[in-house]
Enzyme design. Structure first.
Site, short mmCIF file in Angstrom:
data_model
loop_
_atom_site.label_atom_id
_atom_site.label_comp_id
_atom_site.label_asym_id
_atom_site.label_seq_id
_atom_site.Cartn_x
_atom_site.Cartn_y
_atom_site.Cartn_z
N TYR A 144 0.86 -1.18 0.00
CA TYR A 144 0.00 0.00 0.00
C TYR A 144 0.89 1.23 0.00
O TYR A 144 1.85 1.30 0.77
CB TYR A 144 -0.88 -0.01 1.25
CG TYR A 144 -1.79 1.20 1.41
CD1 TYR A 144 -1.51 2.19 2.35
CD2 TYR A 144 -2.93 1.35 0.62
CE1 TYR A 144 -2.34 3.30 2.50
CE2 TYR A 144 -3.76 2.46 0.77
CZ TYR A 144 -3.46 3.43 1.71
OH TYR A 144 -4.28 4.53 1.87
N ASP A 239 9.31 2.85 -0.67
CA ASP A 239 8.28 3.54 0.12
C ASP A 239 8.54 3.23 1.59
O ASP A 239 8.14 2.18 2.09
CB ASP A 239 6.89 3.08 -0.32
CG ASP A 239 5.81 3.75 0.50
OD1 ASP A 239 4.61 3.52 0.23
OD2 ASP A 239 6.16 4.51 1.43
N LYS A 267 4.62 9.58 8.43
CA LYS A 267 4.43 9.08 9.79
C LYS A 267 5.43 9.67 10.79
O LYS A 267 5.32 10.82 11.19
CB LYS A 267 4.46 7.55 9.77
CG LYS A 267 3.28 6.95 8.95
CD LYS A 267 3.30 5.44 8.93
CE LYS A 267 2.31 4.88 7.94
NZ LYS A 267 0.92 4.83 8.44
P1 KE4 Z 1 -0.74 8.54 4.39
O1 KE4 Z 1 -1.25 9.21 3.15
O2 KE4 Z 1 -1.82 7.71 5.09
O3 KE4 Z 1 -0.01 9.48 5.35
O4 KE4 Z 1 0.41 7.51 3.94
C1 KE4 Z 1 0.09 6.52 2.98
C2 KE4 Z 1 1.06 5.37 3.11
C3 KE4 Z 1 2.07 5.25 2.17
N1 KE4 Z 1 2.97 4.25 2.24
C4 KE4 Z 1 2.93 3.34 3.25
C5 KE4 Z 1 3.96 2.25 3.30
C6 KE4 Z 1 1.91 3.42 4.25
O5 KE4 Z 1 1.88 2.50 5.25
C7 KE4 Z 1 0.96 4.44 4.18
C8 KE4 Z 1 -0.17 4.57 5.18
N2 KE4 Z 1 -0.36 3.46 6.06
C9 KE4 Z 1 -1.72 3.26 6.56
C10 KE4 Z 1 -1.72 2.11 7.58
N3 KE4 Z 1 -1.00 0.97 7.19
C11 KE4 Z 1 -2.29 4.49 7.14
C12 KE4 Z 1 -3.51 4.29 8.02
C13 KE4 Z 1 -4.74 4.82 7.35
O6 KE4 Z 1 -4.93 4.60 6.14
O7 KE4 Z 1 -5.53 5.46 8.08
#
Ligand code: KE4
Length: 432
Positions: A144, A239, A267
């Site tokens: 993701y 990523d 994060k």
């Molecule tokens: P954000 O746009 O949510 O800040 O980041 C996206 C993203 C990109 N790359 C990786 C490896 C990520 O894990 C994420 C976001 N992770 C999720 C939980 N695994 C965020 C939680 C959510 O969607 O509320």
């Protein structure tokens, strides 16, 4: 535990917010039940609006590596806020942040701040396409990279949790430029390069996955991808939104010994405030406006309030003696306790852990090293375990397809209580 106030709050929220939440994974939909509404947090604990306290392994999905309300981070936010939250103009804090990131992640020669992980990966892909003049991108099933159209193809995290790895709203025109390969399956990547010679702008990968649960790459897989990108002049994007500053000062790339061309971050870099970033080789980053032709912008990018929280967090990680070895020791204690539970109860399941990221997979398999392995997990059993853990004061990520996070604020007592609660939950499941 009673959750009456959260239940009422959720009903109220659904009247004004789609699904009652501002991000789907928070809804508890995949594990059944209703989301907790959190009122406060401190250290390793969160407290819901019913006054229930939990040992927190979500940590805001990764950012809270120092634990909640670290005094230095709170003080930095308060101090900066008094001088102004955002100016839409350069500030010294942004240069300081960029310089510290370059120091901690040597592969990053230049870095651009944005406001989320999604913005970071979306921008890194555009940059790779602009730099190479090519259109195609390879991603991996179960990984993701945020909710950018190009990446919501066989995606992990919430997309996988809710069984919508290919969401409506992504056009065929966009989807055709995204190729998907299999994690820990180098031939599946080689095949795509052979079929799409000189057309692949970028490969994007979670170098250690968190969004289909924790899976570490096999050495020949991750090194093979590096070589394929070199041979084909394709940009390799790691990523590290989740693994950056989580697994080591330099993230997963330092642990794996593989250097990407671009790295995306998020994060932890914001210390709990909205921050993302992407950076890497100067030759590529110089293609970015206003220096180069590839456009990317953001009203609040690098705003001083978010920079102060992120910078304070990164400085603590960079300067605290034995930070990562101490964090790893805590997580190892948790893993050992959970492993002992599984063994003592002869319960079918396994734990994947690297550093302070872990996943307890409910599976009959001997190992979980691929998306196919992950898909064999018993998500219903996980849902029951999640609920039992919650009722025992342990707050896990509400999905089998996520990583749990240990913070430096987790005490040995927290770990001991977690292992005990996990034992009781597994025993209850075993006797069902
Ligand atoms: P954000 O746009 O949510 O800040 O980041 C996206 C993203 C990109 N790359 C990786 C490896 C990520 O894990 C994420 C976001 N992770 C999720 C939980 N695994 C965020 C939680 C959510 O969607 O509320």
């Amino acid at each position: 535990m009673t959750y009456n106030k959260s239940i009422a709050a959720f009903a109220e929220a659904q009247k004004s917010i789609p699904g009652g939440v501002n991000s789907p994974v928070r809804s508890f939909k995949s594990v059944g039940g209703q989301p907790l509404f959190i009122s406060k947090a401190s250290g390793s604990k969160v407290t819901d609006i019913d006054g229930n306290e939990f040992i927190d392994y979500v940590g805001s999905w990764g950012p809270m590596i120092l634990g909640h309300t670290h005094p230095d981070v709170v003080a930095a936010i308060q101090k900066t806020a008094a001088f102004g939250a955002s100016f839409g103009a350069p500030t010294l804090l942004e240069t300081e942040m960029a310089e510290l990131i370059k120091e901690m992640v040597p592969s990053i020669e230049s870095v651009r701040m944005v406001n989320s992980g999604t913005e970071a990966t979306m921008s890194a892909l555009r940059l790779a396409r602009g730099y190479t003049g090519r259109d195609l991108v390879i991603k991996f099933e179960g990984c993701y990279h945020g909710h950018n159209d190009s990446f919501l193809i066989e995606a992990g995290s919430g997309a996988l949790t809710f069984g919508i790895p290919n969401t409506p709203g992504v056009t065929k025109g966009t989807a055709k430029d995204t190729l998907t390969a299999k994690f820990n399956d180098l031939p599946s990547v080689i095949q795509l390069f052979e079929k799409n010679k000189d057309q692949i702008a970028a490969v994007i990968i979670e170098p250690v996955t968190g969004n289909m649960g924790v899976i570490t790459p096999e050495k020949e897989f991750i090194e093979g991808i590096r070589k394929l990108c070199d041979d084909n002049k394709t940009v390799l994007i790691f990523d590290e939104v989740m693994t950056g500053f989580r697994l080591s000062k330099g993230g997963a790339q330092t642990i794996l010994g593989v250097t990407p061309d671009l790295t995306t971050l998020g994060k932890i870099i914001g210390g709990g405030l909205p921050v993302g970033a992407y950076g890497g080789k100067l030759e590529i980053m110089n293609e970015l406006a206003p220096k180069g032709p590839v456009y990317q912008a953001g009203t609040l990018s690098g705003n001083p309030l978010a920079m102060s929280a992120g910078l304070t967090t990164l400085k603590l990680l960079n300067e605290t003696e034995n930070f990562y070895s101490d964090l790893d020791a805590k997580a190892a204690l948790l893993e050992e306790g959970l492993q002992n539970n599984l063994k003592e109860l002869n319960f079918k399941g396994l734990i994947n852990r690297i550093g302070s990221m872990f996943t307890l997979f409910f599976t009959e398999e001997e190992s979980v090293n691929s998306f196919a392995d992950v898909c064999k997990c018993d998500t219903n059993l996980f849902g029951q375990y999640f609920k039992m853990s919650l009722d025992s004061g342990i707050y896990l990520a509400p999905s089998q397809f996520e990583a749990g996070f240990v913070s430096i604020a987790h005490s040995e007592k927290d770990i001991e209580n977690t292992v005990k609660a996990s034992y009781m939950a597994l025993k209850q499941l075993k006797n069902k």
